[in-house]
Design a protein around this motif. Structure first.
Motif, PDB file in Angstrom:
ATOM      1  N   GLU A   1     -80.341   4.795 -43.955  1.00 54.14           N
ATOM      2  CA  GLU A   1     -81.964   4.861 -43.556  1.00 54.14           C
ATOM      3  C   GLU A   1     -82.886   4.172 -44.529  1.00 54.14           C
ATOM      4  N   LYS A   2     -82.443   3.813 -45.832  1.00 53.06           N
ATOM      5  CA  LYS A   2     -83.220   3.567 -46.670  1.00 53.06           C
ATOM      6  C   LYS A   2     -83.667   2.164 -46.681  1.00 53.06           C
ATOM      7  N   LEU A   3     -82.888   1.348 -45.773  1.00 49.87           N
ATOM      8  CA  LEU A   3     -83.029   0.142 -45.772  1.00 49.87           C
ATOM      9  C   LEU A   3     -84.043  -0.247 -44.826  1.00 49.87           C
TER      10      LEU A   3
ATOM     11  N   ALA B   1     -81.247  -4.644 -39.688  1.00 53.18           N
ATOM     12  CA  ALA B   1     -80.717  -5.403 -38.885  1.00 53.18           C
ATOM     13  C   ALA B   1     -80.026  -6.495 -39.565  1.00 53.18           C
ATOM     14  N   ILE B   2     -80.483  -6.959 -40.833  1.00 56.87           N
ATOM     15  CA  ILE B   2     -80.049  -8.077 -41.227  1.00 56.87           C
ATOM     16  C   ILE B   2     -78.561  -7.353 -42.182  1.00 56.87           C
ATOM     17  N   TYR B   3     -78.450  -6.062 -42.590  1.00 57.47           N
ATOM     18  CA  TYR B   3     -77.461  -5.482 -43.281  1.00 57.47           C
ATOM     19  C   TYR B   3     -76.325  -5.112 -42.128  1.00 57.47           C
ATOM     20  N   TYR B   4     -76.956  -4.748 -40.890  1.00 58.29           N
ATOM     21  CA  TYR B   4     -76.021  -4.445 -40.083  1.00 58.29           C
ATOM     22  C   TYR B   4     -75.198  -5.624 -39.515  1.00 58.29           C
ATOM     23  N   ASP B   5     -75.718  -6.898 -39.427  1.00 62.85           N
ATOM     24  CA  ASP B   5     -75.018  -8.030 -38.897  1.00 62.85           C
ATOM     25  C   ASP B   5     -74.001  -8.600 -39.931  1.00 62.85           C
TER      26      ASP B   5
END
Length: 403
Positions: A79-81, A86-90
């Motif tokens: 949640e801190k992102l 979305a970038i981290y997720y991909d």
């Protein structure tokens, strides 16, 4: 067996373009024994949901479930992102794909990335994928870098990221002929390989009727009558030309309402536009919030007098396809993407002063026979070129050929 890993959507059960695409792809391909789908889904954070409650889903563990013949894995998001989630997720999903390919000893895998969010970082993972005998497919979506909601530094990132994805992709699957031309022209130095497969539309009618309880309750609560309103559905952002549509409607003498299905809660653009136009003082203009009940939304589309579409950025827009499939008369912003989809089945307006105003006043007086002609043309076009059956068959053929 062809293994296809798909990342970039929030999940399967969410209400959104990529999410709907995944759901339709899997459901219409549920008996396929030649393609195995592996789908990344969000475990937590914005847009996450519990897909295990969907019909056809079976829970394996907390981060793993199946949906018909698809193997679905969930990615944790911090949640801190903030907006960077979305970038981290991909990236995290791509890493997990690589891990699974190695662990399961999968040969000639395809990793299909939806949207161009990780261009500056993707090279490292594509190299690993190639070493495993795999290929990277990318759906470039629309022009994310052109969206007014982003600051200039963010827009610059999206443009750089788009270039990185195009450069590293083995194939770009464009959902618009105009997007395909843009990719080929803008990034000619990379000699990109592209193909065109459109987005799909549901061609079935709403199961609700004029006497359905939820229909009567919604129309009464919103003070709206069937066939007595123009409709707009979409995100409330500047590039969707809400400013033009609202201002031109306010100048017009049409008797019907303008019903806007969109989320404007805590929306800065909404407050600025209200101050600029005083649309809240025009009783015809009705912001009615969001409608997540798909059958009810379809009924609302079917019973609108006309649909207004102002999208100026992107490829084949899902809300436009849904409108052409459901609404009798469609008034579209005159841009290449919209003309490509609707052709002669719609009326087109420009941002020029009084263009939309005059069209609104003209179409309100159209004879029923002329409106029925537009309706027939739109439905025929959707069934011929944009049905989910056609689109998912195109994807099946694409994946089968890529061994």
């Amino acid at each position: 067996m062809q293994d296809v890993f798909i990342i970039g959507a929030k999940g399967i059960g969410n209400y959104g373009g990529y999410e709907t695409f995944l759901k339709k792809l899997i459901e219409t391909d549920r008996n396929n024994t030649k393609i195995k789908y592996h789908i990344a889904c969000k475990y937590n954070g914005q847009g996450a949901m519990d897909e295990t409650k969907l019909p056809g889903a079976k829970t394996i563990d907390d981060h793993h479930f199946t949906y018909y013949n698809a193997d679905c894995f969930k990615i944790d998001i911090s949640e801190k992102l903030g907006p960077a989630w979305a970038i981290y997720y991909d990236i995290a999903a791509f890493k997990e794909c690589i891990r699974q390919i190695k662990e399961q000893n999968i040969s000639h895998p395809i990793v299909y990335v939806l949207a161009c969010r990780i261009g500056p970082f993707v090279g490292k993972y594509v190299k690993q994928l190639h070493q495993l005998g795999g290929q990277l497919f990318v759906n470039p979506d629309g022009h994310e870098w052109m969206r007014a909601k982003w600051s200039k530094p963010v827009r610059k990132y999206w443009k750089v990221s788009e270039a990185g994805m195009v450069k590293n992709a083995d194939l770009l699957v464009c959902d618009s002929v105009n997007i395909e031309k843009y990719i080929q022209t803008t990034y000619a130095k990379y000699q990109p390989k592209t193909t065109f497969i459109a987005y799909g539309a549901d061609v079935t009618a709403s199961r609700l009727t004029v006497d359905s309880e939820k229909v009567r309750e919604w129309y009464a609560r919103k003070d709206i009558k069937e066939n007595d309103y123009f409709l707009v559905v979409g995100r409330f952002v500047p590039e969707n030309n809400y400013a033009t549509m609202i201002a031109e409607f306010m100048k017009s003498k049409v008797k019907k309402d303008l019903v806007l299905i969109t989320n404007v809660e805590h929306n800065k653009f909404y407050e600025e536009l209200k101050k600029e136009t005083s649309f809240d003082k025009d009783p015809r203009i009705k912001f009615v919030g969001t409608v997540y009940d798909g059958d009810l939304l379809k009924y609302i589309r079917e019973n609108a007098f006309g649909y207004l579409h102002g999208h100026s950025v992107g490829g084949t827009n899902p809300s436009l396809l849904e409108a052409l499939s459901s609404t009798n008369l469609n008034l579209l912003y005159d841009v290449g993407f919209n003309r490509e989809v609707a052709a002669d089945s719609a009326v087109y307006w420009k941002k020029d002063k009084d263009s939309l105003k005059k069209i609104l006043e003209k179409v309100e007086k159209l004879p029923a026979s002329e409106i029925l002609t537009f309706k027939h043309k739109a439905k025929t076009r959707i069934k011929r070129y944009y049905s989910w059956e056609k689109i998912t068959n195109s994807y099946k053929n694409l994946f089968r050929l890529r061994k």
